[in-house]
Write a protein that holds these residues in place. Structure first.
Motif, PDB file in Angstrom:
ATOM      1  N   GLU A  47      50.357 -27.856   6.350  1.00 17.17           N
ATOM      2  CA  GLU A  47      48.914 -27.581   6.337  1.00 17.17           C
ATOM      3  C   GLU A  47      48.195 -28.446   7.376  1.00 17.17           C
ATOM      4  OE1 GLU A  47      47.101 -25.290   4.735  1.00 17.17           O
ATOM      5  OE2 GLU A  47      48.951 -24.443   3.943  1.00 17.17           O
ATOM      6  N   ASP A  48      48.627 -29.702   7.521  1.00 13.46           N
ATOM      7  CA  ASP A  48      47.993 -30.593   8.497  1.00 13.46           C
ATOM      8  C   ASP A  48      48.227 -30.092   9.918  1.00 13.46           C
ATOM      9  OD1 ASP A  48      47.107 -32.217   6.443  1.00 13.46           O
ATOM     10  OD2 ASP A  48      48.894 -33.515   6.524  1.00 13.46           O
ATOM     11  N   ASP A  49      49.439 -29.568  10.202  1.00 13.47           N
ATOM     12  CA  ASP A  49      49.724 -29.030  11.530  1.00 13.47           C
ATOM     13  C   ASP A  49      48.858 -27.809  11.822  1.00 13.47           C
ATOM     14  OD1 ASP A  49      51.644 -30.966  11.973  1.00 13.47           O
ATOM     15  OD2 ASP A  49      53.313 -29.690  11.296  1.00 13.47           O
ATOM     16  N   LEU A  50      48.656 -26.959  10.831  1.00 14.06           N
ATOM     17  CA  LEU A  50      47.837 -25.764  11.018  1.00 14.06           C
ATOM     18  C   LEU A  50      46.375 -26.112  11.242  1.00 14.06           C
ATOM     19  CD1 LEU A  50      49.410 -23.398   8.338  1.00 14.06           C
ATOM     20  CD2 LEU A  50      49.699 -23.302  10.811  1.00 14.06           C
ATOM     21  N   LYS A  51      45.884 -27.175  10.601  1.00 11.17           N
ATOM     22  CA  LYS A  51      44.488 -27.581  10.779  1.00 11.17           C
ATOM     23  C   LYS A  51      44.231 -28.074  12.203  1.00 11.17           C
ATOM     24  CE  LYS A  51      43.604 -28.738   5.973  1.00 11.17           C
ATOM     25  NZ  LYS A  51      43.406 -29.817   4.999  1.00 11.17           N
ATOM     26  N   LYS A  52      45.242 -28.639  12.850  1.00 13.29           N
ATOM     27  CA  LYS A  52      45.080 -29.109  14.229  1.00 13.29           C
ATOM     28  C   LYS A  52      44.745 -27.954  15.163  1.00 13.29           C
ATOM     29  CE  LYS A  52      48.570 -32.726  13.877  1.00 13.29           C
ATOM     30  NZ  LYS A  52      49.884 -33.136  14.387  1.00 13.29           N
ATOM     31  N   TYR A  53      45.278 -26.772  14.881  1.00 13.05           N
ATOM     32  CA  TYR A  53      45.122 -25.633  15.778  1.00 13.05           C
ATOM     33  C   TYR A  53      44.172 -24.574  15.230  1.00 13.05           C
ATOM     34  CZ  TYR A  53      49.166 -27.837  17.825  1.00 13.05           C
ATOM     35  OH  TYR A  53      50.008 -28.749  18.391  1.00 13.05           O
ATOM     36  N   ALA A  54      43.384 -24.915  14.223  1.00 13.14           N
ATOM     37  CA  ALA A  54      42.430 -23.969  13.642  1.00 13.14           C
ATOM     38  C   ALA A  54      41.332 -23.685  14.661  1.00 13.14           C
ATOM     39  CB  ALA A  54      41.844 -24.535  12.358  1.00 13.14           C
ATOM     40  N   PRO A  55      40.824 -22.440  14.726  1.00 19.25           N
ATOM     41  CA  PRO A  55      39.762 -22.134  15.700  1.00 19.25           C
ATOM     42  C   PRO A  55      38.472 -22.863  15.336  1.00 19.25           C
ATOM     43  CG  PRO A  55      40.161 -20.260  14.263  1.00 19.25           C
ATOM     44  CD  PRO A  55      41.200 -21.289  13.941  1.00 19.25           C
ATOM     45  N   LYS A  56      37.789 -23.298  16.356  1.00 19.41           N
ATOM     46  CA  LYS A  56      36.513 -23.990  16.163  1.00 19.41           C
ATOM     47  C   LYS A  56      35.407 -22.945  16.132  1.00 19.41           C
ATOM     48  CE  LYS A  56      38.072 -28.210  18.095  1.00 19.41           C
ATOM     49  NZ  LYS A  56      38.997 -28.454  19.112  1.00 19.41           N
ATOM     50  N   ASP A  57      34.307 -23.270  15.443  1.00 20.74           N
ATOM     51  CA  ASP A  57      33.229 -22.298  15.290  1.00 20.74           C
ATOM     52  C   ASP A  57      32.458 -22.089  16.587  1.00 20.74           C
ATOM     53  OD1 ASP A  57      33.890 -21.835  12.707  1.00 20.74           O
ATOM     54  OD2 ASP A  57      32.463 -23.275  11.870  1.00 20.74           O
ATOM     55  N   LYS A  58      32.189 -23.132  17.339  1.00 17.74           N
ATOM     56  CA  LYS A  58      31.364 -22.995  18.543  1.00 17.74           C
ATOM     57  C   LYS A  58      32.056 -23.713  19.693  1.00 17.74           C
ATOM     58  CE  LYS A  58      27.189 -22.258  16.212  1.00 17.74           C
ATOM     59  NZ  LYS A  58      26.408 -21.146  16.464  1.00 17.74           N
ATOM     60  N   ASP A  59      31.879 -23.146  20.896  1.00 18.91           N
ATOM     61  CA  ASP A  59      32.410 -23.815  22.075  1.00 18.91           C
ATOM     62  C   ASP A  59      31.303 -24.655  22.706  1.00 18.91           C
ATOM     63  OD1 ASP A  59      30.804 -21.942  23.257  1.00 18.91           O
ATOM     64  OD2 ASP A  59      32.394 -20.897  24.340  1.00 18.91           O
ATOM     65  N   LYS A  60      31.548 -25.218  23.881  1.00 19.02           N
ATOM     66  CA  LYS A  60      30.575 -26.132  24.481  1.00 19.02           C
ATOM     67  C   LYS A  60      29.296 -25.433  24.932  1.00 19.02           C
ATOM     68  CE  LYS A  60      33.213 -26.028  28.732  1.00 19.02           C
ATOM     69  NZ  LYS A  60      33.971 -26.797  29.650  1.00 19.02           N
ATOM     70  N   ASP A  61      29.288 -24.101  25.148  1.00 17.45           N
ATOM     71  CA  ASP A  61      28.078 -23.382  25.543  1.00 17.45           C
ATOM     72  C   ASP A  61      27.240 -22.978  24.336  1.00 17.45           C
ATOM     73  OD1 ASP A  61      28.893 -23.571  28.145  1.00 17.45           O
ATOM     74  OD2 ASP A  61      29.894 -21.622  28.158  1.00 17.45           O
ATOM     75  N   GLY A  62      27.752 -23.229  23.138  1.00 20.11           N
ATOM     76  CA  GLY A  62      27.017 -22.861  21.940  1.00 20.11           C
ATOM     77  C   GLY A  62      27.388 -21.488  21.426  1.00 20.11           C
ATOM     78  N   LYS A  63      28.259 -20.756  22.102  1.00 17.75           N
ATOM     79  CA  LYS A  63      28.686 -19.438  21.645  1.00 17.75           C
ATOM     80  C   LYS A  63      29.820 -19.601  20.656  1.00 17.75           C
ATOM     81  CE  LYS A  63      27.718 -17.058  25.991  1.00 17.75           C
ATOM     82  NZ  LYS A  63      28.336 -16.277  27.054  1.00 17.75           N
TER      83      LYS A  63
END
Length: 190
Positions: free
Chosen positions: A148-164
């Protein structure tokens, strides 16, 4: 200078070259000799005869015809004119890095019918193939499951640096221009 050296000067050159060569050879250290002895020449793989497996031997039954035996074992390596009622199947393999293997099987006939067979204990096809594999096997098997810890490392993030959001960025990257209605001809008209 001796008379022979006056007539054959190449003898003098050969003697000097041999002396220099022998002097250079004595200059090898133990380390160099050890490195040279570690180098081995390539030995050609030699495979002769018919490989006969345990499964093929199990298929042999007394009373079979010569043709049936030939269909199971293949053509014998040795057929003796003086012993027409005997077929010898011999298999040898010599490979670099593997101990040589040699197996014998003799089939006896009474006329056109197989009477009996004798020979070495034959390996199964699977065992034989395993002996041919000379690659080094590592004892460690890689882990194939992620925690589970390994999968959390690669989980998609909600927003990128442009705010999208990541899904919006993926959707905009996935938009492809439409295909043309018609393609130009492959060959020019003449």
């Amino acid at each position: 200078m001796p008379a022979i050296l006056k007539r054959r000067p190449w003898l003098l050159v050969a003697a000097v070259a041999a002396t220099l060569f022998l002097g250079a050879c004595s200059g090898f250290s133990d380390r160099t000799r050890g490195a040279l002895s570690a180098v081995t020449p390539y030995k050609v793989e030699v495979v002769q005869g018919n490989f006969v497996s345990k499964e093929q031997v199990a298929a042999l039954k007394p009373g079979m015809s010569r043709q049936q035996v030939r269909e199971i074992l293949g053509t014998s390596l040795l057929t003796d004119v003086f012993h027409a009622n005997r077929w010898d199947y011999v298999f040898t393999i010599r490979r670099q890095g593997v101990e040589p293997q040699e197996r014998h099987l003799t089939v006896f006939f009474n006329g056109e019918i197989m009477d009996r067979f004798v020979g070495d204990e034959m390996p199964s096809e699977e065992d034989f193939v395993a002996t041919l594999d000379t690659r080094k096997k590592s004892g460690k098997v890689p882990q194939l499951e992620a925690s589970e810890d390994d999968l959390k490392k690669y989980a998609p993030k909600d927003k990128d640096k442009d705010g999208k959001s990541d899904t919006a960025a993926a959707a905009s990257a996935a938009t492809v221009p439409p295909l043309p209605a018609a393609y130009p001809p492959l060959e020019a008209a003449r």
